[in-house]
Design a protein around this motif. Structure first.
Motif, PDB file in Angstrom:
ATOM      1  N   ASN A   1       0.627   9.382   3.382  1.00 41.19           N
ATOM      2  CA  ASN A   1       0.679  10.731   2.818  1.00 41.19           C
ATOM      3  C   ASN A   1       0.446  10.762   1.309  1.00 41.19           C
ATOM      4  O   ASN A   1       0.383  11.842   0.716  1.00 41.19           O
ATOM      5  N   TYR A   2       0.296   9.578   0.709  1.00 44.87           N
ATOM      6  CA  TYR A   2      -0.031   9.517  -0.712  1.00 44.87           C
ATOM      7  C   TYR A   2      -1.363  10.213  -0.986  1.00 44.87           C
ATOM      8  O   TYR A   2      -1.545  10.825  -2.047  1.00 44.87           O
ATOM      9  N   GLU A   3      -2.299  10.118  -0.044  1.00 38.70           N
ATOM     10  CA  GLU A   3      -3.627  10.714  -0.251  1.00 38.70           C
ATOM     11  C   GLU A   3      -3.553  12.231  -0.400  1.00 38.70           C
ATOM     12  O   GLU A   3      -4.459  12.841  -0.969  1.00 38.70           O
ATOM     13  N   HIS A   4      -2.482  12.836   0.087  1.00 39.33           N
ATOM     14  CA  HIS A   4      -2.307  14.278  -0.065  1.00 39.33           C
ATOM     15  C   HIS A   4      -1.460  14.621  -1.296  1.00 39.33           C
ATOM     16  O   HIS A   4      -1.196  15.802  -1.553  1.00 39.33           O
TER      17      HIS A   4
ATOM     18  N   ARG B   1       0.860  -1.176   0.000  1.00 41.16           N
ATOM     19  CA  ARG B   1       0.000   0.000   0.000  1.00 41.16           C
ATOM     20  C   ARG B   1       0.897   1.226   0.000  1.00 41.16           C
ATOM     21  O   ARG B   1       2.066   1.153   0.388  1.00 41.16           O
ATOM     22  N   TYR B   2       0.313   2.322  -0.468  1.00 38.67           N
ATOM     23  CA  TYR B   2       1.074   3.564  -0.466  1.00 38.67           C
ATOM     24  C   TYR B   2       1.169   4.116   0.958  1.00 38.67           C
ATOM     25  O   TYR B   2       0.312   3.861   1.807  1.00 38.67           O
TER      26      TYR B   2
END
Length: 372
Positions: free
Chosen positions: A63-66, A59-60
């Motif tokens: 902080n990938y979601e930002h 999984r990323y």
């Protein structure tokens, strides 16, 4: 920094990429194996595909979601943050779009720092693991407070002003400080040098050999800085220090030299990945000739090879920048004293400094030491 290839289609990809432009696979960087993985959605995360594929789910980083990190963590692991982001303590308010953009710039520089630290196999300890572990605070200016957020280090806590991620503001500060070079990556590399002085010198019982190279760090630090800012750089500092700020105190000399060691090794790593060879036609004595066919991160690579190749490569980079009307990429001079300090850092990061052994002298010809 090495070049990467998409494991699915072999397209060249870069460190910050999140999608392959040829095959459209998602991409993520896996730091422990130093590879870029091509990914497809799978139950509970992502599955790697192509040449680097394995059975582990990924999984990323959280902080990938930002949109600020493309590093991967094992999907079955307990930590949602990657090896770099788990050191963050304070990040900007993500409700502010402008803040997120500045934070993204911060993270690009920080992840390039961690790339080098991991490649050099240096210790990394979080604040959760140790009260003096490495932690980062990215702070915005408080309009209700006097003064500015100061970038600095305090027993493992590294504060970097978010304003430094704005190119125009950073250039304003560089000019005001009379500095030839000021970058986000430079800030990270310098400040982390203070933390590694604590870990690799103080805690390892290597104060004596370090002082033999950098001077007596027991002199009052605040007083030394006040003198530096009040009187300016020491006359003739160029003969002993890599920058005028390095002349302020041995701790700053160590941190500045540490930063330059990381500048040099990572840029040589990039040159090697791109197949750089510097061989000017007018260079009859091979003073500016070098082929970067070695691993600058390897313990077995002599500092002499690193410095000689760097002098040639930096000279070429500066000449190319001048042809574009840009500032020199490396506006510094490596004196004999600075090369000795770089040699100490090289031995230190590879565990070769001993408490009762004098530092070795690097053998670099004087005529090859200056970088215009």
């Amino acid at each position: 920094m090495k070049l990467f290839a998409c494991p699915s289609c072999s397209q060249v990809v870069f460190f910050e990429n999140v999608v392959c432009e040829r095959c459209n696979h998602a991409l993520g960087y896996e730091p422990e194996s130093n590879v870029m993985l091509a990914l497809e959605p799978a139950d509970g995360g992502w599955a790697s595909v192509g040449a680097k594929a394995d059975d582990r789910p990924w999984r990323y980083c959280a902080n990938y979601e930002h949109g600020v990190c493309n590093w991967l963590v094992p999907a079955d692991g307990a930590d949602g943050f990657c090896l770099a982001c788990r050191h963050n303590l304070v990040v900007p308010n993500t409700a502010d779009v402008a803040n997120v953009e500045l934070w993204r710039n911060m993270e690009v520089a920080k992840r390039r720092l961690f790339y080098s630290l991991i490649r050099l196999k240096l210790p990394l300890v979080t604040r959760a693991e140790n009260p003096e572990g490495l932690g980062f605070e990215f702070l915005s200016e408080d309009p209700n407070a006097d003064g500015h957020v100061m970038t600095g280090h305090d027993e493992g806590l590294i504060t970097i002003a978010l304003a430094e991620a704005d190119d125009a503001e950073r250039e304003t500060r560089r000019t005001a400080m009379g500095e030839p070079y000021r970058t986000l990556l430079g800030h990270f590399r310098h400040e982390v040098g203070h933390w590694y002085w604590d870990r690799l010198v103080r805690d390892a019982g290597l104060l004596a050999p370090c002082r033999a190279v950098f001077g007596d760090d027991s002199q009052d630090y605040n007083e030394a800085l006040q003198t530096h800012y009040a009187n300016g750089p020491k006359p003739g500092w160029q003969n002993e220090f890599v920058s005028h700020y390095a002349a302020a105190h041995p701790w700053e000399d160590f941190a500045e030299t540490w930063a330059h060691y990381l500048h040099i090794t990572d840029t040589l790593d990039t040159g090697r990945a791109w197949g750089f060879k510097v061989d000017p036609r007018v260079d009859r004595e091979d003073a500016l000739t070098a082929e970067i066919d070695f691993n600058a991160y390897a313990a077995s690579t002599p500092i002499e090879s690193i410095v000689e190749a760097w002098i040639a490569l930096a000279g070429a980079l500066n000449a190319l920048n001048r042809s574009m009307g840009a500032a020199d990429a490396y506006p510094f001079v490596l004196s004999e004293a600075v090369i000795r300090k770089l040699a100490f850092i090289h031995d230190l990061v590879h565990g070769r400094v001993q408490a009762d052994v004098a530092p070795t002298e690097p053998q670099v010809e004087p005529s090859e030491q200056a970088i215009a």
